[in-house]
Design a protein around this motif. Structure first.
Motif, PDB file in Angstrom:
ATOM      1  N   GLU A   1       0.818  -1.219   0.000  1.00 18.82           N
ATOM      2  CA  GLU A   1       0.000   0.000   0.000  1.00 18.82           C
ATOM      3  C   GLU A   1       0.847   1.264   0.000  1.00 18.82           C
ATOM      4  OE1 GLU A   1      -4.124  -1.365   2.216  1.00 18.82           O
ATOM      5  OE2 GLU A   1      -2.304  -1.155   3.419  1.00 18.82           O
ATOM      6  N   VAL A   2       1.952   1.283   0.731  1.00 19.34           N
ATOM      7  CA  VAL A   2       2.774   2.505   0.761  1.00 19.34           C
ATOM      8  C   VAL A   2       3.617   2.650  -0.498  1.00 19.34           C
ATOM      9  CG1 VAL A   2       2.842   2.614   3.282  1.00 19.34           C
ATOM     10  CG2 VAL A   2       4.677   1.419   2.054  1.00 19.34           C
ATOM     11  N   GLN A   3       3.761   1.566  -1.253  1.00 17.81           N
ATOM     12  CA  GLN A   3       4.513   1.659  -2.507  1.00 17.81           C
ATOM     13  C   GLN A   3       3.657   2.181  -3.650  1.00 17.81           C
ATOM     14  OE1 GLN A   3       5.948  -2.384  -2.861  1.00 17.81           O
ATOM     15  NE2 GLN A   3       7.957  -1.852  -2.042  1.00 17.81           N
ATOM     16  N   ARG A   4       2.348   2.284  -3.442  1.00 16.09           N
ATOM     17  CA  ARG A   4       1.437   2.721  -4.504  1.00 16.09           C
ATOM     18  C   ARG A   4       1.236   4.233  -4.428  1.00 16.09           C
ATOM     19  NH1 ARG A   4      -3.961  -0.529  -4.920  1.00 16.09           N
ATOM     20  NH2 ARG A   4      -3.791   0.119  -7.091  1.00 16.09           N
ATOM     21  N   GLY A   5       2.092   4.972  -5.102  1.00 11.89           N
ATOM     22  CA  GLY A   5       1.912   6.414  -5.242  1.00 11.89           C
ATOM     23  C   GLY A   5       2.580   7.281  -4.190  1.00 11.89           C
TER      24      GLY A   5
END
Length: 288
Positions: A159-163
């Protein structure tokens, strides 16, 4: 699942959430609702439908509705709406609200919190400009379950790697095993409430900015028109509305007008402005 069961669930979901399903979405219902069927020890979708029809089944109805609503979200999703926030909306509102020093923002489909927290991180970077200001971010969603996740502010590595830019990850998150926890400072800048957009939301008060992204696409045209017109009554005359990339007000309402060369960004039309009530300032959280 029989055709009658499918027709019942289509009507049930439209009435509860505004979700409109076409004639060929049986697979979607089965994939989303079979986990509930199994967990409840039911025999199948038909059994689930029968229980939904029994008075006093509100808890089950809520679980079914939440399972069927899409809660896809990620940090700084689509980038452009956040560029608008930095480059146009906040500079304009800093000038327009200089005497009041208050700004209210509503994220109308907050899901697990990535959108309102993205805005909060931008505001935190503007702390010097916002010293002494009161900025309130309200995040609402139909699903209490996803809002519980938003309030916790805990995200997976995926989730933190998405955007999310790496510098913001390191600045505003703490790693805990294979999860990342957003800082209490950023988390405290957002207040969450469970809200169904089909219901009256006038009690939220007025806002300077409304993000209502990627939710209208699931509604039929009359519902879209109704939600947009009611949102217009909550927006300050010089406020801003953000819609998703696949959404528009064109052909639906004349309460808003698009801002040239700013995709997805709208402001109240002259017609709306002429009849708009005076902005009511409500208490919120300070940025710095």
């Amino acid at each position: 699942m029989t055709p009658l069961d499918y027709d019942y669930l289509r009507g049930f979901l439209k009435a509860r959430s505004g979700l409109v399903l076409s004639n060929d979405k049986q697979y979607l219902i089965e994939s989303r609702l079979m986990p509930i069927v199994r967990k409840q020890g039911m025999s199948g979708i038909g059994d689930l439908v029968a229980k939904l029809k029994v008075p006093g089944s509100e808890a089950l109805a809520t679980r079914v509705t939440e399972a069927m609503t899409t809660n896809e979200s990620f940090f700084f999703r689509d980038k452009t709406p956040f560029d608008h926030f930095r480059e146009l909306m906040m500079p304009a509102l800093l000038k327009a609200r200089a005497s009041r020093r208050q700004i209210r923002i509503w994220c109308a489909a907050a899901s697990t919190g990535q959108e309102p927290y993205s805005l909060a991180m931008i505001l935190k970077d503007m702390a010097a400009q916002l010293a002494g200001w009161r900025v309130e971010i309200i995040g609402t969603d139909l699903s209490g379950e996803v809002l519980d996740r938003a309030k916790a502010g805990i995200y997976t590595q995926f989730e933190v790697q998405r955007g999310l830019p790496i510098q913001m990850l390191l600045k505003h998150f703490t790693q805990n095993g294979d999860q990342w926890v957003i800082s209490p400072e950023i988390r405290s800048m957002v207040h969450y409430r469970t809200l169904n957009l089909l219901n009256d939301f006038s009690a939220l008060g007025q806002f300077d900015i409304i993000y209502c992204r990627n939710v209208l696409i699931y509604f039929d045209q009359p519902t879209k028109i109704d939600v947009l017109n009611r949102a217009a009554r909550l927006l300050a005359p010089d406020g801003y509305l953000l819609l998703g990339a696949a959404e528009t007000v064109v052909g639906l309402t004349d309460a808003f007008k698009p801002i040239a060369e700013r995709r997805g960004l709208y402001t109240p039309s002259e017609k709306t402005t002429a009849t708009a009530p005076r902005l009511t300032a409500l208490a919120g959280g300070r940025v710095a």
